[in-house]
Structures are given as C-alpha cells and as structure tokens.
Design an enzyme around this catalytic site. Structure first.
Site, PDB file in Angstrom:
ATOM      1  N   TYR A  28     -10.350   2.459  14.301  1.00 47.72           N
ATOM      2  CA  TYR A  28     -11.482   2.279  13.375  1.00 47.72           C
ATOM      3  C   TYR A  28     -12.591   3.307  13.621  1.00 47.72           C
ATOM      4  O   TYR A  28     -13.286   3.690  12.676  1.00 47.72           O
ATOM      5  CB  TYR A  28     -11.981   0.824  13.399  1.00 47.72           C
ATOM      6  CG  TYR A  28     -10.992  -0.054  12.669  1.00 47.72           C
ATOM      7  CD1 TYR A  28     -10.944  -0.055  11.275  1.00 47.72           C
ATOM      8  CD2 TYR A  28     -10.042  -0.789  13.362  1.00 47.72           C
ATOM      9  CE1 TYR A  28      -9.991  -0.792  10.594  1.00 47.72           C
ATOM     10  CE2 TYR A  28      -9.084  -1.534  12.689  1.00 47.72           C
ATOM     11  CZ  TYR A  28      -9.067  -1.530  11.303  1.00 47.72           C
ATOM     12  OH  TYR A  28      -8.109  -2.248  10.624  1.00 47.72           O
TER      13      TYR A  28
ATOM     14  N   ARG B 197     -11.492   6.088  11.515  1.00 46.34           N
ATOM     15  CA  ARG B 197     -11.751   5.795  10.089  1.00 46.34           C
ATOM     16  C   ARG B 197     -13.230   6.035   9.776  1.00 46.34           C
ATOM     17  O   ARG B 197     -13.586   6.569   8.745  1.00 46.34           O
ATOM     18  CB  ARG B 197     -11.417   4.332   9.736  1.00 46.34           C
ATOM     19  CG  ARG B 197     -10.033   3.845  10.108  1.00 46.34           C
ATOM     20  CD  ARG B 197      -8.976   4.288   9.107  1.00 46.34           C
ATOM     21  NE  ARG B 197      -8.683   5.689   9.112  1.00 46.34           N
ATOM     22  CZ  ARG B 197      -7.986   6.344  10.064  1.00 46.34           C
ATOM     23  NH1 ARG B 197      -7.496   5.712  11.106  1.00 46.34           N
ATOM     24  NH2 ARG B 197      -7.773   7.636   9.972  1.00 46.34           N
TER      25      ARG B 197
ATOM     26  N   GLN C 227     -11.853  -3.483  -2.056  1.00 42.84           N
ATOM     27  CA  GLN C 227     -11.056  -3.742  -0.851  1.00 42.84           C
ATOM     28  C   GLN C 227     -11.371  -2.677   0.201  1.00 42.84           C
ATOM     29  O   GLN C 227     -10.898  -2.762   1.324  1.00 42.84           O
ATOM     30  CB  GLN C 227      -9.567  -3.696  -1.190  1.00 42.84           C
ATOM     31  CG  GLN C 227      -9.148  -4.750  -2.192  1.00 42.84           C
ATOM     32  CD  GLN C 227      -7.747  -4.485  -2.725  1.00 42.84           C
ATOM     33  OE1 GLN C 227      -6.748  -4.829  -2.094  1.00 42.84           O
ATOM     34  NE2 GLN C 227      -7.660  -3.857  -3.877  1.00 42.84           N
TER      35      GLN C 227
ATOM     36  N   ASP D  20     -15.090   1.668   3.186  1.00 39.21           N
ATOM     37  CA  ASP D  20     -16.084   2.754   3.143  1.00 39.21           C
ATOM     38  C   ASP D  20     -17.285   2.304   2.315  1.00 39.21           C
ATOM     39  O   ASP D  20     -17.282   1.217   1.725  1.00 39.21           O
ATOM     40  CB  ASP D  20     -15.454   4.042   2.563  1.00 39.21           C
ATOM     41  CG  ASP D  20     -15.029   3.907   1.101  1.00 39.21           C
ATOM     42  OD1 ASP D  20     -15.844   3.458   0.275  1.00 39.21           O
ATOM     43  OD2 ASP D  20     -13.874   4.246   0.775  1.00 39.21           O
TER      44      ASP D  20
ATOM     45  N   HIS E 130     -12.747  -6.714   2.415  1.00 41.78           N
ATOM     46  CA  HIS E 130     -12.049  -6.491   3.691  1.00 41.78           C
ATOM     47  C   HIS E 130     -12.954  -5.950   4.787  1.00 41.78           C
ATOM     48  O   HIS E 130     -12.468  -5.394   5.762  1.00 41.78           O
ATOM     49  CB  HIS E 130     -10.844  -5.550   3.465  1.00 41.78           C
ATOM     50  CG  HIS E 130      -9.798  -6.149   2.575  1.00 41.78           C
ATOM     51  ND1 HIS E 130      -8.837  -5.414   1.927  1.00 41.78           N
ATOM     52  CD2 HIS E 130      -9.565  -7.445   2.235  1.00 41.78           C
ATOM     53  CE1 HIS E 130      -8.053  -6.224   1.220  1.00 41.78           C
ATOM     54  NE2 HIS E 130      -8.492  -7.457   1.382  1.00 41.78           N
TER      55      HIS E 130
ATOM     56  N   THR F 267      -5.485   0.586  -6.745  1.00 40.65           N
ATOM     57  CA  THR F 267      -4.943  -0.337  -5.739  1.00 40.65           C
ATOM     58  C   THR F 267      -3.497  -0.641  -6.092  1.00 40.65           C
ATOM     59  O   THR F 267      -3.162  -0.810  -7.263  1.00 40.65           O
ATOM     60  CB  THR F 267      -5.757  -1.650  -5.623  1.00 40.65           C
ATOM     61  OG1 THR F 267      -5.004  -2.599  -4.848  1.00 40.65           O
ATOM     62  CG2 THR F 267      -6.111  -2.256  -6.958  1.00 40.65           C
ATOM     63  N   SER F 268      -2.651  -0.723  -5.053  1.00 48.88           N
ATOM     64  CA  SER F 268      -1.233  -1.002  -5.303  1.00 48.88           C
ATOM     65  C   SER F 268      -1.010  -2.486  -5.573  1.00 48.88           C
ATOM     66  O   SER F 268       0.111  -2.890  -5.880  1.00 48.88           O
ATOM     67  CB  SER F 268      -0.402  -0.553  -4.097  1.00 48.88           C
ATOM     68  OG  SER F 268      -0.805  -1.277  -2.951  1.00 48.88           O
TER      69      SER F 268
HETATM   70  N1  APR Z   1      -7.034   7.797  -8.141  1.00 44.37           N
HETATM   71  C1  APR Z   1      -6.678   6.503  -8.396  1.00 44.37           C
HETATM   72  N2  APR Z   1      -5.691   5.868  -7.739  1.00 44.37           N
HETATM   73  C2  APR Z   1      -5.033   6.554  -6.778  1.00 44.37           C
HETATM   74  C3  APR Z   1      -5.341   7.879  -6.448  1.00 44.37           C
HETATM   75  C4  APR Z   1      -6.389   8.522  -7.175  1.00 44.37           C
HETATM   76  N3  APR Z   1      -6.743   9.776  -6.944  1.00 44.37           N
HETATM   77  N4  APR Z   1      -4.514   8.269  -5.451  1.00 44.37           N
HETATM   78  C5  APR Z   1      -3.732   7.222  -5.167  1.00 44.37           C
HETATM   79  N5  APR Z   1      -4.029   6.175  -5.977  1.00 44.37           N
HETATM   80  C6  APR Z   1      -3.462   4.819  -6.030  1.00 44.37           C
HETATM   81  C7  APR Z   1      -2.010   4.727  -5.610  1.00 44.37           C
HETATM   82  O1  APR Z   1      -1.152   5.061  -6.692  1.00 44.37           O
HETATM   83  C8  APR Z   1      -1.904   3.254  -5.204  1.00 44.37           C
HETATM   84  O2  APR Z   1      -1.573   2.432  -6.305  1.00 44.37           O
HETATM   85  O3  APR Z   1      -4.161   4.010  -5.122  1.00 44.37           O
HETATM   86  C9  APR Z   1      -3.320   2.933  -4.716  1.00 44.37           C
HETATM   87  C10 APR Z   1      -3.451   2.793  -3.221  1.00 44.37           C
HETATM   88  O4  APR Z   1      -2.734   1.676  -2.790  1.00 44.37           O
HETATM   89  P1  APR Z   1      -2.780   1.227  -1.260  1.00 44.37           P
HETATM   90  O5  APR Z   1      -2.619   2.400  -0.380  1.00 44.37           O
HETATM   91  O6  APR Z   1      -1.824   0.107  -1.102  1.00 44.37           O
HETATM   92  O7  APR Z   1      -4.320   0.726  -1.074  1.00 44.37           O
HETATM   93  P2  APR Z   1      -4.962  -0.679  -1.452  1.00 44.37           P
HETATM   94  O8  APR Z   1      -4.282  -1.287  -2.626  1.00 44.37           O
HETATM   95  O9  APR Z   1      -6.426  -0.464  -1.532  1.00 44.37           O
HETATM   96  O10 APR Z   1      -4.624  -1.534  -0.164  1.00 44.37           O
HETATM   97  C11 APR Z   1      -5.094  -2.846  -0.080  1.00 44.37           C
HETATM   98  O11 APR Z   1      -4.281  -2.997   2.149  1.00 44.37           O
HETATM   99  O12 APR Z   1      -3.922  -2.219   4.295  1.00 44.37           O
HETATM  100  C12 APR Z   1      -4.740  -2.922   3.494  1.00 44.37           C
HETATM  101  O13 APR Z   1      -6.863  -3.586   4.035  1.00 44.37           O
HETATM  102  C13 APR Z   1      -6.180  -2.504   3.474  1.00 44.37           C
HETATM  103  O14 APR Z   1      -7.789  -2.823   1.693  1.00 44.37           O
HETATM  104  C14 APR Z   1      -6.486  -2.349   2.007  1.00 44.37           C
HETATM  105  C15 APR Z   1      -5.417  -3.197   1.347  1.00 44.37           C
END
Ligand code: APR
Length: 228
Positions: free
Chosen positions: A53, A56, A86, A89, A104, A171-172
């Site tokens: 962290y 990060r 989520q 930052d 989070h 977000t995924s």
């Molecule tokens: N603009 C928009 N979306 C983007 C970009 C971009 N430039 N680059 C990547 N992405 C998308 C990806 O396609 C994906 O769908 O951002 C998403 C990132 O997904 P994750 O890496 O799974 O992040 P997130 O959904 O925020 O994760 C949720 O998981 O590990 C934990 O606590 C952590 O808050 C986090 C949570």
C-alpha cells in the site's frame, strides 16, 4: 435538481497512470490477492502488505486527474451528482467533484488496528511497522480488504435507489457488493456504461465502448443536453 449517481472503478484512473487490477498488465497479475489484500495476509506478513500500500500511495501521489475525472465535474452545473468509487485514490476529489463516497477505503487515511473508527489522515506518508494510532495500536491502511465488511455499501445502495440517471465507468463488475449496486437503481432510470471492454451487465444500459478519456465526455454532453 435531478440526481446523477456514478459508479467508478480502476478504469477511470488508468489514463492517469494508475494500474487497474484485472487487465492483462493489472496488479492482480503481479501480486496474489491472498498475499497482499486480506486481513490474514496482514497478520502473516504485515510488512509486505504495508509496503504494497505504500507503493500504491506513491503511485497515486505522482498521478493527476484525467479528462474522465474532469468531465464528471461539469455535471454539477445541472445535476445533484454523487460519485460512488471503488478506487482508493483521490483523483475525483482532486478534479473538483463535490460528493465522493469511497467504498473500498482511501490511501490518504490510516486507522487503528484495534478500533475501526479511529481514522487518521496521513496524506502521502508511508505506514511502517511500529507506527501507532492515538490508542497505541498499530496503524493499518484504511482499506477494505477482501473478506472484510464494506461499511459504505448501505449509504451507496440508498443513493442508487434515488438515482434519476446512473453511469458506470471503468469497472469489470467482478467485485461484490459494489457490482450489485446497479440493481438498486430504479428500472425507469436510464443507465450508461463507459468501458473499452464489453462488461456483462444484466440490465438495459447505453454502452459507450471507449476509454474514460473520451467516453465520459459523450455521456456528460448527453446528460447536459437533456431537458434543454
Ligand atoms: N477507461 C475506462 N475503463 C478502462 C480503461 C480506461 N482507460 N482502461 C481499462 N478500463 C476498464 C477495464 O476494461 C475493466 O473493465 O476498467 C476495468 C477495470 O477492472 P478491474 O481491474 O477489475 O478494476 P475494478 O472493477 O475497479 O476492481 C474492483 O477489485 O481488487 C479489487 O478493491 C479492488 O476496487 C477494486 C475492485
């Protein structure tokens, strides 16, 4: 004023140089969740977790908000805007958004390992073993680790119930309970998704399959045009 609720994930900060988690160059390719993002990991190897962290925090303090963060601020001209993020930052706040709820946790805060309510501002400072909270307990990052409760999920769900418009960005939708928030949004409230990937979402949604840097402006322009 009508309410716009926005759920953001790591993708909105990607163009600021902050790694996402599940993309091919994401953090969870480099580290195992079980090693750095659970309370068990922290008990087993606190230094590794604190260092993760601290790294990060260094990454975030080098970063600046990008066009995606900045465009969301424009919405406040016309709407009551609530961001639910989520992300740990503070780029939404740096861009100037007024209402940001962190699901989070936040890198700029630490808390007592004994008392979850004893939270201290640390800004860009590192946390090391031996750093103490005011109650004498070890300081830990103010982060919701996997398996821990998400205290802000209830206020977030309430915000979603009241949303006139709902926007999901970067977000995924892999992590619950955050990914379930969309189901609190009334069926009659239009929704948008901005993400370069085809994220599976089980409700009617307007898809802008682009990066946040270009895609957010399209949704913001559309919302600002509405009702003119
Ligand atoms: N603009 C928009 N979306 C983007 C970009 C971009 N430039 N680059 C990547 N992405 C998308 C990806 O396609 C994906 O769908 O951002 C998403 C990132 O997904 P994750 O890496 O799974 O992040 P997130 O959904 O925020 O994760 C949720 O998981 O590990 C934990 O606590 C952590 O808050 C986090 C949570």
């Amino acid at each position: 004023m009508k309410k716009v609720v926005i759920l953001t994930g790591a993708g909105i900060s990607a163009e600021s140089g902050i790694k996402t988690f599940r993309d091919s160059d994401g953090l969870w390719e480099e580290y195992r969740v079980e090693d750095v993002a659970t309370y068990d990991a922290y008990l087993r190897n606190p230094k590794l977790v604190l260092d993760f962290y601290n790294a990060r925090r260094r990454e975030v303090f080098k970063a600046k908000p990008n066009e995606g963060h900045r465009q969301l601020v424009r919405l406040e001209e016309k709407y009551d805007v609530q961001i639910i993020t989520q992300n740990i930052d503070n780029l939404h706040e740096q861009a100037g958004s007024s209402h940001v709820l962190h699901l989070h946790g936040e890198l700029t805060k630490a808390r007592s390992d004994r008392d979850d309510n004893l939270i201290v501002e640390i800004g860009d400072k590192e946390i090391h073993l031996g750093d103490k909270a005011p109650d004498g307990a070890q300081l830990r990052p103010h982060i919701v680790w996997f398996g821990e409760a998400v205290p802000n999920i209830e206020p977030a769900a309430k915000m979603c119930e009241d949303a006139d418009y709902f926007v999901v960005i970067g977000t995924s939708m892999n992590v619950y309970p955050a990914a379930g928030l969309i189901h609190y949004v009334p069926r009659t409230s239009p929704c948008w998704l901005v993400d370069p990937k085809a994220v599976p979402i089980s409700r009617a949604i307007n898809i802008v399959q682009e990066k946040a840097g270009t895609g957010v402006k399209k949704v913001v322009d559309e919302l600002l045009q509405m009702g003119k």
